[in-house]
Design a protein around this motif. Structure first.
Motif, PDB file in Angstrom:
ATOM      1  N   ASP A 125       0.858  -1.105  -0.138  1.00  0.00           N
ATOM      2  CA  ASP A 125       0.265  -0.164   0.027  1.00  0.00           C
ATOM      3  C   ASP A 125       0.837   1.220   0.033  1.00  0.00           C
ATOM      4  O   ASP A 125       0.368   2.357  -0.249  1.00  0.00           O
ATOM      5  CB  ASP A 125      -1.018  -0.005   1.459  1.00  0.00           C
ATOM      6  CG  ASP A 125      -1.771  -1.390   1.325  1.00  0.00           C
ATOM      7  OD1 ASP A 125      -2.146  -1.611   0.101  1.00  0.00           O
ATOM      8  OD2 ASP A 125      -2.250  -1.630   2.488  1.00  0.00           O
ATOM      9  N   LYS A 127       3.193   3.969  -1.375  1.00  0.00           N
ATOM     10  CA  LYS A 127       3.798   4.557  -2.617  1.00  0.00           C
ATOM     11  C   LYS A 127       5.153   4.268  -2.796  1.00  0.00           C
ATOM     12  O   LYS A 127       5.939   4.434  -2.022  1.00  0.00           O
ATOM     13  CB  LYS A 127       3.592   5.984  -2.533  1.00  0.00           C
ATOM     14  CG  LYS A 127       1.972   6.512  -2.484  1.00  0.00           C
ATOM     15  CD  LYS A 127       2.034   8.097  -2.401  1.00  0.00           C
ATOM     16  CE  LYS A 127       0.565   8.513  -2.127  1.00  0.00           C
ATOM     17  NZ  LYS A 127       0.349   9.736  -1.724  1.00  0.00           N
ATOM     18  N   GLU A 129       7.421   5.470  -4.595  1.00  0.00           N
ATOM     19  CA  GLU A 129       8.548   6.385  -4.571  1.00  0.00           C
ATOM     20  C   GLU A 129       9.210   6.397  -3.235  1.00  0.00           C
ATOM     21  O   GLU A 129      10.320   7.162  -3.258  1.00  0.00           O
ATOM     22  CB  GLU A 129       8.055   7.750  -5.133  1.00  0.00           C
ATOM     23  CG  GLU A 129       7.024   8.455  -4.379  1.00  0.00           C
ATOM     24  CD  GLU A 129       5.673   8.303  -4.922  1.00  0.00           C
ATOM     25  OE1 GLU A 129       5.273   7.225  -5.298  1.00  0.00           O
ATOM     26  OE2 GLU A 129       5.089   9.386  -4.779  1.00  0.00           O
ATOM     27  N   TYR A 130       8.499   6.138  -2.571  1.00  0.00           N
ATOM     28  CA  TYR A 130       9.211   6.207  -0.983  1.00  0.00           C
ATOM     29  C   TYR A 130       9.899   5.119  -0.417  1.00  0.00           C
ATOM     30  O   TYR A 130      10.703   5.106   0.592  1.00  0.00           O
ATOM     31  CB  TYR A 130       8.035   6.649   0.077  1.00  0.00           C
ATOM     32  CG  TYR A 130       7.237   8.082  -0.091  1.00  0.00           C
ATOM     33  CD1 TYR A 130       8.190   9.053  -0.349  1.00  0.00           C
ATOM     34  CD2 TYR A 130       5.990   7.967  -0.481  1.00  0.00           C
ATOM     35  CE1 TYR A 130       7.399  10.278  -0.832  1.00  0.00           C
ATOM     36  CE2 TYR A 130       5.374   9.046  -0.589  1.00  0.00           C
ATOM     37  CZ  TYR A 130       5.874  10.284  -0.732  1.00  0.00           C
ATOM     38  OH  TYR A 130       5.537  11.413  -1.036  1.00  0.00           O
ATOM     39  N   VAL A 321       2.431   7.979   3.801  1.00  0.00           N
ATOM     40  CA  VAL A 321       2.925   7.331   2.768  1.00  0.00           C
ATOM     41  C   VAL A 321       2.335   6.413   1.934  1.00  0.00           C
ATOM     42  O   VAL A 321       2.490   5.740   1.045  1.00  0.00           O
ATOM     43  CB  VAL A 321       4.293   6.586   3.144  1.00  0.00           C
ATOM     44  CG1 VAL A 321       5.389   7.725   3.569  1.00  0.00           C
ATOM     45  CG2 VAL A 321       3.974   5.737   4.299  1.00  0.00           C
ATOM     46  N   THR A 322       1.062   5.842   2.584  1.00  0.00           N
ATOM     47  CA  THR A 322       0.161   4.882   2.211  1.00  0.00           C
ATOM     48  C   THR A 322      -0.689   5.580   1.078  1.00  0.00           C
ATOM     49  O   THR A 322      -1.059   6.482   1.099  1.00  0.00           O
ATOM     50  CB  THR A 322      -0.419   3.886   3.042  1.00  0.00           C
ATOM     51  OG1 THR A 322      -1.100   4.956   3.934  1.00  0.00           O
ATOM     52  CG2 THR A 322       0.480   3.292   3.845  1.00  0.00           C
ATOM     53  N   LYS A 323      -1.116   4.400  -0.017  1.00  0.00           N
ATOM     54  CA  LYS A 323      -2.003   5.158  -0.947  1.00  0.00           C
ATOM     55  C   LYS A 323      -3.499   5.573  -0.568  1.00  0.00           C
ATOM     56  O   LYS A 323      -4.037   6.738  -1.136  1.00  0.00           O
ATOM     57  CB  LYS A 323      -2.203   3.898  -2.084  1.00  0.00           C
ATOM     58  CG  LYS A 323      -0.933   3.942  -3.093  1.00  0.00           C
ATOM     59  CD  LYS A 323      -0.961   2.642  -3.663  1.00  0.00           C
ATOM     60  CE  LYS A 323       0.383   2.204  -4.098  1.00  0.00           C
ATOM     61  NZ  LYS A 323       0.472   0.740  -4.641  1.00  0.00           N
ATOM     62  N   ASP A 324      -4.033   5.123   0.248  1.00  0.00           N
ATOM     63  CA  ASP A 324      -5.370   5.026   0.682  1.00  0.00           C
ATOM     64  C   ASP A 324      -5.713   5.937   1.901  1.00  0.00           C
ATOM     65  O   ASP A 324      -6.808   5.934   2.247  1.00  0.00           O
ATOM     66  CB  ASP A 324      -5.998   3.616   0.834  1.00  0.00           C
ATOM     67  CG  ASP A 324      -5.464   2.798   1.866  1.00  0.00           C
ATOM     68  OD1 ASP A 324      -4.127   3.021   2.235  1.00  0.00           O
ATOM     69  OD2 ASP A 324      -5.959   1.796   2.191  1.00  0.00           O
TER      70      ASP A 324
END
Lengths: 366, 538
Positions: A125, A127, A129-130, A321-324
């Motif tokens: 989950d 992203k 890029e991190y 940092v997570t998408k949701d």
């Protein structure tokens, strides 16, 4: 001589009194016993972090109930000092998980081998890029931007547009307006210096700072002074008659001004120059030699769980940092989105950091 | 003597030696070459020079400004004296970043001084020197004043009856008797200012740096342990030289003095000279100490909606926010008091034993021990803190995450105060009194209780006050030692100041005001414990 011995007797009694006192001093004595006994499965998991770590108590309680672990948090100093303590105690750590190493310090942590690789549940989950370490010795937890903030009232009064980019800051209309932190002692100070390295490259950043200096940049030691004393847009700065309408702070500072306004203003009194930002990402990792490895893994999982990620913004004023993970309204309403933050690879920072800071000090401070 | 030696060996010498050793020793052996390398750097030489001269200047200025104060507190009776004595000690507990704010408000741009006299002192060395006087005024008033109050004024009067002028009598009778206390106070002020950290950072701006600042930067930020180790050794050498100088100047033995109850030596001021002196002292305290403190108090009430208790009420609700960031103020006060009480107890026991041993014995070894007890005042908190981490990491001494480490570290700084305050008084006790008591059949314990204790009790309380204030305000060591989440008041203030927002700033000021109050009230309570008027009789 015998008198001395008598005093020693009295002193010993007093010292015993101290010990008894310490026994009453809360649950720590109990923890110590638990820590020293080699129980196969410890119920306590210890998180070592810097002073800014913060979590809503109910969120932590929920994790404790679900996992069956009791979380103990040790905070020790600023981010740099806290990490260095982990490096010194390598192999015999004080806790199980360390949280708070950022991309400016990441290489130092990895080179010193203080972490055990662990691929956290829920990493998918995050992203991509991190995720800077392919071996998963560290897991990204939050991200934030160090940016120049401006005093909206000042620029409205003077009828000049606030600066937007690093280049703007060297223009004559912004002469003698900016206060920055010492890159040698302050983490936002270092971040802002790195923004200039990211933008102008290893060759050009010193030239940029010469221009900034000619344009009257002021350097103070730490964020507290820069923001609370010199910056005209903050509450402290107003009381201290600060006269610098530009300061190096965080992209999240305006929402914080709203949240802690008294009463809360409808609009943030400060703004962010989005073309001046350096992006910081903070990581957590399982410590090598952790007494409670299982608990440590559960704790790392928890740090990137939706619950914790959504709690973070209003506790530490950083971004998930997570998408949701949804951002709180305060951030979506008063915060800014920084599209193109400057960045420098952790290895490059590790290699040049000291030399850059020295050059910066010689150029700007002396 | 064994107990203080063990305490210092375990909690000071061993950790510091270990961290220095870690810096200088690598897999290939000792790296003594690093010493020359670091010392030949011109910037390090500059730092050493600045560190030394500002410490000398600060000490001289503090003595100049505070000695009249010591006299006034010792010999003159005036309303509010006890309260004022507590107030001048308050700076000791305040976090430097808070004090820096207050000083800038007075000395900086748009400050009181600029409005009145058109002078700005921020980022000049004067701001640093004056802040050092602000912090260390109490050291002189308490250390020198404590002994001064117990000197029998009749000795000076006798000299005057015998024909000596006022000044000659003071110079020949009182001054020699005070010399050890003055020397002790100067030494402490020197060590404090030599290792000055926050004041130099905040008021000096980044252009000024002391050795202590460099050690911190090298250790905590850069993890350049070799350089930090060399700098620590330089600091040791410099302090060693100062201590040797001190030992050499006060080599002549403190003579037994006639000590009396302080209550009998103080009197209401009479004559123009004494009134002028008292007025001058009160004015100095007002401008230099009370005014900066008042600025902080004013800001704690200055809410956006006008003056009020808003920020204090917000503190009350702090726990309700649900975060682990803030603690309710009562809890922070309780944490602070617990740590400070434990630290004071440790400092009194260790320092008291050391002072007793130093009084009874002589010789080179004891003098060396005497000097060693002073070293913690001049060694960086980060060095000690990091040393703890790498030495106290094995059972039974894995104290790294134990709360007891905080008071132990704080006591290291308290012990020198206890020793320095008690030593002049203990040495001044006439041994013949003890012998007389023994001849009359008293046991050694009884002799100690009846002869030494009444005379020492006052010094003990003064020392306790110091040790308490030092631990209450201690920040450096507390920050470097991992602790269960039980922030003290200074730590809570620092956290609030580390965040944007009006409410956070206001709460930091309110909490600082509470810290001042807790300190002043605790010290007043200690003063009340003073021996009553009759206990000085024997």
């Amino acid at each position: 001589m015998s008198t001395t011995r008598k005093i020693a007797g009295a002193a010993l009694a007093a010292a015993l009194g101290v010990t008894t006192l310490s026994a009453c001093g809360g649950g720590d004595a109990k923890d110590k016993v638990a820590g020293t006994s080699d129980a196969p499965k410890s119920k306590t998991v210890t998180l070592v972090s810097h002073d800014s770590f913060n979590v809503t108590e109910s969120v932590l309680k929920e994790f404790e109930q679900q996992s069956g672990y009791t979380v103990k948090v040790l905070k020790s100093g600023d981010a740099g000092a806290a990490l260095n303590q982990e490096i010194l105690t390598k192999g015999s750590p004080r806790g199980d998980v360390f949280f708070g190493v950022d991309n400016t310090l990441l290489s130092r942590a990895l080179d010193n081998g203080i972490f055990t690789p662990y691929e956290a549940k829920g990493l998918a989950d995050v992203k991509p890029e991190y995720v800077l370490d392919s071996e998963h010795r560290v897991t990204p937890v939050d991200t934030g931007d160090i940016c120049v903030n401006y005093d909206k009232a000042y620029f409205a009064d003077k009828k000049i547009a606030p600066p937007q980019t690093l280049d703007d800051l060297t223009k004559p209309e912004y002469k003698n307006l900016l206060v920055v932190e010492n890159a040698a002692t302050s983490s936002p100070g270092l971040g802002f210096m790195l923004a200039s390295v990211g933008k102008y490259g290893e060759e050009g950043w010193q030239d940029y700072w010469s221009k900034l200096k000619a344009n009257g940049v002021e350097v103070v030691d730490g964020w507290e002074q820069a923001y609370n004393e010199r910056f005209s847009g903050s509450a402290g700065g107003k009381k201290a008659k600060g006269d610098r309408p530009l300061v190096v702070s965080y992209a999240s500072s305006p929402p914080v001004e709203v949240l802690y306004g008294e009463p809360q203003p409808a609009e943030a009194p400060t703004g962010v120059a989005t073309g001046t930002c350096f992006r910081q990402t903070e990581f957590a990792g399982l410590l090598k030699g952790a007494k409670n490895e299982e608990g440590g893994k559960a704790l790392v999982d928890f740090l990137i769980s939706k619950k914790f990620q959504e709690d973070m913004p209003l506790q530490m004023f950083v971004n998930p940092v997570t998408k949701d993970a949804a951002l709180p309204e305060l951030f979506t309403k008063h915060g800014v989105v920084v599209d193109k933050p400057e960045n420098v690879a952790p290895e490059t920072i590790a290699k040049n950091r000291e030399q850059w800071v020295k050059a910066w000090t010689a150029l700007v401070v002396k | 003597m064994a107990a203080p030696l063990a305490f210092f060996g375990l909690f000071f010498a061993y950790p510091v030696a270990a961290i220095v050793g870690r810096g200088l020793k690598t897999d290939t052996g000792w790296q003594f070459g690093r010493i020359g390398e670091v010392l030949s750097r011109p910037d390090i030489a500059g730092v050493l020079w600045f560190t030394t001269w500002q410490a000398f200047a600060s000490t001289a200025l503090t003595l100049l400004i505070a000695l009249p104060g010591a006299y006034a507190f010792a010999r003159l009776e005036f309303p509010g004296k006890q309260l004022l004595r507590a107030v001048v000690t308050v700076p000791f507990v305040l976090p430097t970043v808070v004090v820096g704010t207050a000083f800038l408000a007075l000395l900086g741009r748009g400050g009181m001084l600029e409005e009145l006299a058109g002078v700005r002192l921020d980022t000049t060395v004067w701001a640093i020197l004056l802040a050092h006087v602000f912090f260390n005024y109490a050291v002189v008033v308490r250390t020198v004043g404590g002994l001064w109050a117990q000197l029998d004024p009749r000795q000076e009067e006798a000299a005057r009856v015998l024909g000596a002028g006022r000044f000659a009598a003071w110079r020949r009778v009182t001054l020699p008797a005070l010399a050890p206390a003055v020397a002790a106070a100067s030494l402490m002020v020197f060590l404090f200012t030599f290792s000055s950290f926050g004041v130099v950072l905040i008021l000096g701006g980044p252009a000024y740096s002391t050795l202590e600042v460099e050690v911190y930067r090298q250790t905590a930020q850069l993890l350049d342990l070799p350089t930090a180790a060399v700098l620590t050794m330089v600091q040791f050498a410099a302090i060693g030289a100062i201590l040797a100088l001190h030992a050499w100047t006060v080599r002549r033995r403190e003579t037994a003095l006639r000590l009396v109850d302080p209550g009998r030596t103080a009197h209401r001021p009479h004559g123009g000279a004494q009134h002028t002196l008292l007025g001058g002292v009160l004015l100095t305290i007002g401008l230099l100490i009370v005014a900066p403190l008042a600025v902080l108090v004013e800001r704690s009430f200055d809410t956006p909606g006008g003056y009020g208790l808003g920020f204090y009420r917000a503190l009350q609700d702090a726990g309700a926010g649900g975060g682990t960031f803030l603690v309710p103020p009562l809890e922070a006060i309780w944490n602070s008091l617990q740590y400070a009480l434990a630290a004071t107890a440790v400092a009194l026991v260790v320092g008291g034993l050391a002072a007793a041993a130093l009084t009874r014995r002589g010789g080179r070894f004891v003098r060396g021990f005497d000097a060693m007890l002073m070293l913690p005042l001049g060694v960086s908190a980060v060095t000690v803190g990091f040393g703890f981490l790498i030495t106290l990491d094995e059972p039974p001494l894995d104290l790294r995450t134990s709360w007891i480490l905080v008071p132990l570290a704080q006591a290291l700084v308290g012990v020198p105060f206890v020793v320095r305050t008690m030593l002049p008084v203990l040495r001044a006790v006439d041994g013949r009194l003890r012998e007389a008591a023994a001849v009359l059949g008293a046991s050694p314990l009884r002799a100690w209780r009846e002869v030494d204790l009444p005379l020492v009790r006052r010094a003990l309380l003064i020392a306790a006050g110091f040790a308490f204030a030092v631990s209450l305000g201690e920040f450096g060591a507390t920050v470097f030692i991992a602790r269960p989440d039980r922030p003290t008041l200074p730590v809570a203030v620092a956290r609030l100041l580390g965040r944007a927002g009006e409410l956070n700033y206001g709460q930091a000021m309110a909490l600082s005001t509470i810290l001042m109050l807790v300190c002043a009230v605790s010290l007043l309570a200690l003063e009340r414990l003073r021996p009553d008027k009759t206990s000085g009789e024997f």
